[in-house]
Design a protein around this motif. Structure first.
Motif, PDB file in Angstrom:
ATOM      1  N   SER A 125       0.827  -1.211   0.000  1.00 42.76           N
ATOM      2  CA  SER A 125       0.000   0.000   0.000  1.00 42.76           C
ATOM      3  C   SER A 125       0.860   1.259   0.000  1.00 42.76           C
ATOM      4  O   SER A 125       0.591   2.209  -0.753  1.00 42.76           O
ATOM      5  CB  SER A 125      -0.925  -0.013   1.214  1.00 42.76           C
ATOM      6  OG  SER A 125      -1.660   1.187   1.309  1.00 42.76           O
ATOM      7  N   ASN A 136       1.062   3.916  -3.212  1.00 39.16           N
ATOM      8  CA  ASN A 136       0.634   5.298  -3.030  1.00 39.16           C
ATOM      9  C   ASN A 136       1.775   6.289  -3.238  1.00 39.16           C
ATOM     10  O   ASN A 136       1.521   7.487  -3.397  1.00 39.16           O
ATOM     11  CB  ASN A 136       0.047   5.493  -1.629  1.00 39.16           C
ATOM     12  CG  ASN A 136      -1.262   4.746  -1.453  1.00 39.16           C
ATOM     13  OD1 ASN A 136      -1.975   4.479  -2.420  1.00 39.16           O
ATOM     14  ND2 ASN A 136      -1.586   4.403  -0.218  1.00 39.16           N
ATOM     15  N   ASN A 137       3.000   5.806  -3.226  1.00 34.82           N
ATOM     16  CA  ASN A 137       4.164   6.681  -3.420  1.00 34.82           C
ATOM     17  C   ASN A 137       5.005   6.212  -4.600  1.00 34.82           C
ATOM     18  O   ASN A 137       6.239   6.340  -4.596  1.00 34.82           O
ATOM     19  CB  ASN A 137       5.024   6.700  -2.150  1.00 34.82           C
ATOM     20  CG  ASN A 137       4.306   7.286  -0.959  1.00 34.82           C
ATOM     21  OD1 ASN A 137       4.299   8.502  -0.752  1.00 34.82           O
ATOM     22  ND2 ASN A 137       3.694   6.429  -0.155  1.00 34.82           N
ATOM     23  N   THR A 190      -7.880  17.179  -3.370  1.00 36.60           N
ATOM     24  CA  THR A 190      -8.590  15.997  -2.861  1.00 36.60           C
ATOM     25  C   THR A 190      -7.603  14.878  -2.525  1.00 36.60           C
ATOM     26  O   THR A 190      -7.858  14.092  -1.603  1.00 36.60           O
ATOM     27  CB  THR A 190      -9.609  15.488  -3.894  1.00 36.60           C
ATOM     28  OG1 THR A 190      -8.961  15.263  -5.151  1.00 36.60           O
ATOM     29  CG2 THR A 190     -10.734  16.493  -4.075  1.00 36.60           C
ATOM     30  N   ARG A 191      -6.505  14.783  -3.254  1.00 42.22           N
ATOM     31  CA  ARG A 191      -5.503  13.753  -2.950  1.00 42.22           C
ATOM     32  C   ARG A 191      -4.873  14.016  -1.587  1.00 42.22           C
ATOM     33  O   ARG A 191      -4.572  13.088  -0.842  1.00 42.22           O
ATOM     34  CB  ARG A 191      -4.438  13.731  -4.049  1.00 42.22           C
ATOM     35  CG  ARG A 191      -3.438  12.614  -3.897  1.00 42.22           C
ATOM     36  CD  ARG A 191      -2.562  12.456  -5.133  1.00 42.22           C
ATOM     37  NE  ARG A 191      -1.810  13.654  -5.453  1.00 42.22           N
ATOM     38  CZ  ARG A 191      -2.051  14.454  -6.478  1.00 42.22           C
ATOM     39  NH1 ARG A 191      -3.050  14.192  -7.306  1.00 42.22           N
ATOM     40  NH2 ARG A 191      -1.326  15.540  -6.706  1.00 42.22           N
ATOM     41  N   GLN A 192      -4.700  15.294  -1.245  1.00 47.43           N
ATOM     42  CA  GLN A 192      -4.131  15.639   0.049  1.00 47.43           C
ATOM     43  C   GLN A 192      -5.102  15.373   1.192  1.00 47.43           C
ATOM     44  O   GLN A 192      -4.688  14.994   2.286  1.00 47.43           O
ATOM     45  CB  GLN A 192      -3.726  17.114   0.055  1.00 47.43           C
ATOM     46  CG  GLN A 192      -2.604  17.443  -0.930  1.00 47.43           C
ATOM     47  CD  GLN A 192      -2.383  18.943  -1.073  1.00 47.43           C
ATOM     48  OE1 GLN A 192      -3.162  19.759  -0.548  1.00 47.43           O
ATOM     49  NE2 GLN A 192      -1.334  19.320  -1.781  1.00 47.43           N
ATOM     50  N   ARG A 193      -6.391  15.542   0.943  1.00 45.01           N
ATOM     51  CA  ARG A 193      -7.385  15.427   2.006  1.00 45.01           C
ATOM     52  C   ARG A 193      -8.091  14.066   2.043  1.00 45.01           C
ATOM     53  O   ARG A 193      -8.382  13.557   3.125  1.00 45.01           O
ATOM     54  CB  ARG A 193      -8.452  16.509   1.832  1.00 45.01           C
ATOM     55  CG  ARG A 193      -7.918  17.938   1.778  1.00 45.01           C
ATOM     56  CD  ARG A 193      -7.588  18.487   3.143  1.00 45.01           C
ATOM     57  NE  ARG A 193      -7.299  19.909   3.083  1.00 45.01           N
ATOM     58  CZ  ARG A 193      -8.212  20.872   3.246  1.00 45.01           C
ATOM     59  NH1 ARG A 193      -9.474  20.543   3.448  1.00 45.01           N
ATOM     60  NH2 ARG A 193      -7.859  22.141   3.186  1.00 45.01           N
ATOM     61  N   GLY A 230      -7.368  11.161  -0.178  1.00 45.47           N
ATOM     62  CA  GLY A 230      -6.636   9.954  -0.564  1.00 45.47           C
ATOM     63  C   GLY A 230      -7.135   9.358  -1.868  1.00 45.47           C
ATOM     64  O   GLY A 230      -7.042   9.974  -2.932  1.00 45.47           O
ATOM     65  N   ASN A 231      -7.688   8.150  -1.806  1.00 43.19           N
ATOM     66  CA  ASN A 231      -7.984   7.365  -3.015  1.00 43.19           C
ATOM     67  C   ASN A 231      -9.291   7.794  -3.685  1.00 43.19           C
ATOM     68  O   ASN A 231     -10.275   7.061  -3.726  1.00 43.19           O
ATOM     69  CB  ASN A 231      -8.050   5.875  -2.676  1.00 43.19           C
ATOM     70  CG  ASN A 231      -9.102   5.574  -1.626  1.00 43.19           C
ATOM     71  OD1 ASN A 231      -9.490   6.435  -0.872  1.00 43.19           O
ATOM     72  ND2 ASN A 231      -9.567   4.330  -1.607  1.00 43.19           N
TER      73      ASN A 231
END
Length: 546
Positions: A334, A338-339, A507-510, A512-513
């Motif tokens: 995971s 994600n990175n 939205t990616r910062q707050r 996630g997926n």
């Protein structure tokens, strides 16, 4: 395999691994040679025993039948003669066996045969044992006391002086190592160069000392194979070869803790317990379990650490049960997924370009460095990975970059321009082919507001909105996202191409997926279904900064 596992885990260095391999090789050679030597000595011993029995039986028969001796007289004479003959015959046999054993059991080392035999025969422990045996034999009545006792005393003295000299040499060497001149220390510091600076591992896993059995394959540890499987699977999914994952122990963390490290920084932490299983609640199970309550580290689900005897009950109740190695592997997968953009660098991009150039040499020749630099291509690929887009179809990506490179050289703009070319692969990464795509949209007024704001600040690529308005927007999107996910569907927000990059970033910062797509990225033949609409209150929508 155990040596390679310790080396990969960082438990030993390259020098220690080489030394241990040499020791294993010497042991293998020694035991193989001893097998042959034992067969040789065993045959000689059996022959000696047979000769001894034949002499005794033959002597008794001759003494009784030919010389008219009684059984006792014949036994006394011929048994004594047989023992004497055996002793005389065994002396050269003993020397021959000793010489043969030295040659046969010769182990391949850097030492010569004479030096190796000398070191083994000059062992104080071996001489002490031989001395004790000789002295014991010399004390038996009827034995030649003077010879055995004198030889035993001589060996005891030799053993004593050898042991004393070896201890003296060891103490002298230790003293020399302790007394290091100050100028020598300074010289060592002066010789420091770049080779002494250890490079940072791109991907690493640090484990506490209590988790070391998980990487020991001889004791049933499966973590190494799981990590290798993750690397292979992830490389296939994201489209480039992930660097090897280095596993090492860390005494500064708890015995059951682990850290997932990317480029020298900790990106994930967790705790597992050997001998227990992790029972994960998918979300709707109310049956409690006996065990330590925890949170699954990869997805944040409620879980329990339970004894393995309760695993069958947990599975029957609907829990997902995994072992500690699988829990760590899932968490690492995971984090890496994600990175993924941080795993791609200049070298990986160049390798991708070289790979594509073997099949399409003209494409790469026209693209790099004529149209774009490698660094620009790298940044575009990182932007795609950052938003969860696989770069497996690298030929299509490079082809799209070549066609769009005449419009701009900016990596962010190039990313937005090539995404519509990759629309089908992006959508099929969310839903299977032939399935309806559930989407969430923005209310018309809200979308127009964000479009106008971003067009006014096109150079900064940011929307200057009041924090309260951004918070209200994120809360509204989160509400729709969680509602769709509770229905078992993927959350996909579809907006205009102008606001997609900015909205995807916040939205990616707050959240996630959450997949944020532009209308132009959805293929024309893709069936869609609107499952939610995001809107905020009118008074909040007018809260735009001047």
């Amino acid at each position: 395999m155990a040596i390679d596992a310790d080396l990969n885990a960082g438990v030993i260095d390259q020098e220690a691994a080489k030394r241990r391999r040499d020791e294993v090789s010497q042991e293998s050679d020694f035991f193989g040679s001893m097998d042959g030597a034992s067969k040789f000595v065993r045959g000689d011993a059996i022959a000696g025993i047979l000769i001894l029995l034949i002499n005794i039986i033959g002597g008794l028969a001759i003494g009784i039948s030919q010389h008219n001796l009684s059984f006792a007289q014949a036994g006394e004479i011929y048994v004594l003669l047989t023992i004497g003959d055996g002793l005389v015959a065994q002396i050269p046999s003993l020397l021959l066996s000793l010489s043969t054993a030295i040659i046969v059991t010769r182990v391949t080392t850097s030492e010569s045969t004479s030096a190796q035999a000398g070191n083994q025969l000059a062992s104080p422990a071996a001489l002490s044992i031989a001395s004790a045996i000789l002295i014991f034999l010399g004390c038996i009545p009827g034995m030649p006391h003077f010879i055995f006792l004198s030889m035993g005393v001589v060996l005891a003295l030799i053993s004593y002086f050898l042991d004393k000299s070896q201890k003296k040499a060891a103490a002298k060497e230790a003293g020399l190592q302790e007394i290091v001149p100050e100028e020598d220390k300074n010289a060592e510091h002066d010789e420091l160069d770049w080779s002494h600076i250890e490079p940072v591992d791109q991907v690493g896993l640090e484990i506490g000392y209590g988790l070391i059995p998980l990487i020991d394959q001889e004791s049933g540890g499966t973590l190494l194979s799981r990590v290798r499987g993750i690397r292979k699977k992830l490389s296939s999914e994201i489209g480039f070869l992930v660097n090897p994952i280095r596993i090492r122990d860390n005494l500064e963390i708890g015995p059951n803790d682990y850290n997932i490290v990317l480029n020298g920084t900790i990106r994930g932490q967790g705790q597992v317990f050997i001998g227990k299983d992790l029972a994960i609640n998918p979300g709707q199970i109310t049956i409690p379990l006996e065990g330590e309550k925890t949170v699954e580290p990869a997805f944040g689900l409620d879980a329990f650490w339970i004894d393995r005897t309760h695993s069958d009950f947990a599975k029957t109740a609907g829990y997902t049960v995994v072992d500690p190695a699988t829990a760590i592997a899932t968490h690492m997968n995971s984090i890496l997924k994600n990175n993924a953009d941080q795993l791609l660098g200049h070298n990986e991009t160049q390798q991708l370009l070289d790979l594509v150039s073997e099949r399409s040499p003209k494409l790469i020749e026209d693209l790099v460095p004529g149209k774009l630099s490698v660094s620009t291509v790298t940044q575009v690929l990182k932007n795609l990975l950052q938003e969860g887009v696989s770069i497996r179809d690298n030929r299509s990506i490079f082809d799209s970059l070549l066609s769009e490179s005449g419009k701009t050289k900016d990596p962010v703009e190039l990313t937005s321009l090539i995404r519509p070319h990759l629309g089908r692969s992006i959508v099929q990464g969310i839903v299977s082919a032939g399935e309806n795509l559930p989407i969430i949209t923005l209310e018309q007024g809200l979308e127009q507001l964000l479009n106008n704001t971003l067009q006014e600040n096109s150079k900064s690529r940011d929307a200057f909105l009041e924090p309260k308005l951004i918070d209200a927007l994120i809360d509204a999107i989160a509400s729709e996202k969680y509602g769709v996910e509770e229905q078992g569907q993927p959350a996909v927000l579809v907006v205009s191409p102008t606001i997609r990059p900015w909205l995807s970033r916040i939205t990616r910062q707050r959240l996630g997926n959450l997949s944020v797509l532009a209308y132009t990225e959805i293929p024309e033949d893709q069936e869609i279904k609107v499952v939610g609409k995001v809107g905020i209150q009118t008074n909040q929508a007018h809260g735009v900064a001047a």
